[in-house]
Design an enzyme around this catalytic site. Structure first.
Site, PDB file in Angstrom:
ATOM      1  N   SER A 154      58.553  54.177  39.617  1.00 33.09           N
ATOM      2  CA  SER A 154      57.428  54.881  40.224  1.00 33.09           C
ATOM      3  C   SER A 154      57.668  56.375  40.231  1.00 33.09           C
ATOM      4  O   SER A 154      58.819  56.839  40.236  1.00 33.09           O
ATOM      5  CB  SER A 154      57.220  54.395  41.676  1.00 33.09           C
ATOM      6  OG  SER A 154      56.357  55.248  42.389  1.00 33.09           O
ATOM      7  N   TYR A 167      60.521  51.867  49.781  1.00 34.37           N
ATOM      8  CA  TYR A 167      59.938  51.675  48.446  1.00 34.37           C
ATOM      9  C   TYR A 167      60.475  52.713  47.471  1.00 34.37           C
ATOM     10  O   TYR A 167      60.877  52.398  46.349  1.00 34.37           O
ATOM     11  CB  TYR A 167      58.412  51.774  48.559  1.00 34.37           C
ATOM     12  CG  TYR A 167      57.669  51.707  47.249  1.00 34.37           C
ATOM     13  CD1 TYR A 167      57.319  50.486  46.692  1.00 34.37           C
ATOM     14  CD2 TYR A 167      57.279  52.874  46.583  1.00 34.37           C
ATOM     15  CE1 TYR A 167      56.611  50.412  45.498  1.00 34.37           C
ATOM     16  CE2 TYR A 167      56.577  52.809  45.390  1.00 34.37           C
ATOM     17  CZ  TYR A 167      56.247  51.587  44.851  1.00 34.37           C
ATOM     18  OH  TYR A 167      55.549  51.529  43.676  1.00 34.37           O
TER      19      TYR A 167
END
Length: 263
Positions: A154, A167
């Protein structure tokens, strides 16, 4: 899909990872502008978390490019999305590819990962392309020279995110894992790369954010909008195909709407 500040209707899903069929609007997994060219003809691909979002778009593009495709999903939670994806892949299947496969499993358990790999190999004989879109696999013993592993990370791994710290940390670990595994497998002729999407309209968004955050999702990037899964999937096709990416390993592609990451 040009630059511009689109707004999504306020919406919220109460459970993760979210359901694609319940989203408004549903994410774009295909585009009339995408032109297949048999880049993956004869290949066998396994995509974890392939029932929706980026995973669905990747599976669809792989099938359009001639690959035989298997994907995993979470049983009961993602049943409808998985069946929708399976039907999509059946329609996209190349004449010489084998029927697609949807494998229900919880990849949080090591034994389940091994069972998925065994099931795919028993059905198709091997694995040429592994997309770690949800979790790690144990497929290396079934992969040969010329195979490709693609890990999903990401943009948060590069710019950080104060609200999604756990995350962000896991996505950073995937970047390091990608680089290390690439060095470990280079002598075997297996390439390992990653894709680090920016804000992409997937079921994880309404399942993670407030209605207001969801309505304005993606406006913070230079393009002033969220991306669609079909805008990310071609990065996976590129990294999976030879000769397009035969000299690329240990790298990460950044389809993120213009965010500069300098990495």
């Amino acid at each position: 899909m040009a630059s511009g500040g689109q707004t999504f209707p306020p919406q919220k899903q109460e459970t993760q990872p979210g359901k694609e069929h319940a989203m408004d609007p549903t994410p774009h997994h295909s585009s009339q502008d995408y032109k297949p060219a048999n880049k993956l003809r004869g290949k066998v691909a396994l995509v974890t978390g392939g029932d929706s979002g980026i995973g669905r778009a990747v599976c669809h593009c792989f099938a359009l490019e001639g690959a035989t495709v298997a994907f995993t999903y979470v049983k009961s939670q993602e049943e409808k999305d998985a069946q929708d994806t399976l039907e999509l892949l059946r329609q996209a299947k190349a004449p010489d590819a084998k029927d697609p496969m949807a494998v229900p499993t919880d990849l949080g358990f090591d034994d389940n990962c091994k069972k998925v790999v065994d099931e795919v190999v028993n059905s198709y004989g091997r694995i040429d392309i592994l997309v770690n879109n949800a979790a790690e696999q144990h497929a290396l013993k079934h992969m040969k020279e010329g195979s490709s592993i693609i890990n999903t990370t990401s943009v948060n791994a590069y710019k950080g995110n104060a609200k999604l710290l756990d995350y962000t940390a896991t996505k950073g670990a995937i970047v390091a894992f990608t680089r290390g595994l690439a060095l470990q497998l280079v002598e075997r002729g297996i390439r390992v790369n990653g894709v680090a999407p920016g804000p992409i309209w997937t079921p994880l968004i309404p399942a993670s954010f407030t209605e207001e955050e969801c309505a304005n999702f993606g406006k913070q990037v230079p393009m002033k909008r969220a991306g669609q899964p079909i805008e990310v999937a071609p990065s996976y096709v590129f990294l999976a195909s030879i000769p397009e990416s035969s000299y690329i390993t240990g790298q990460v592609i950044h389809p993120n709407g213009g965010t500069i990451v300098n990495a």
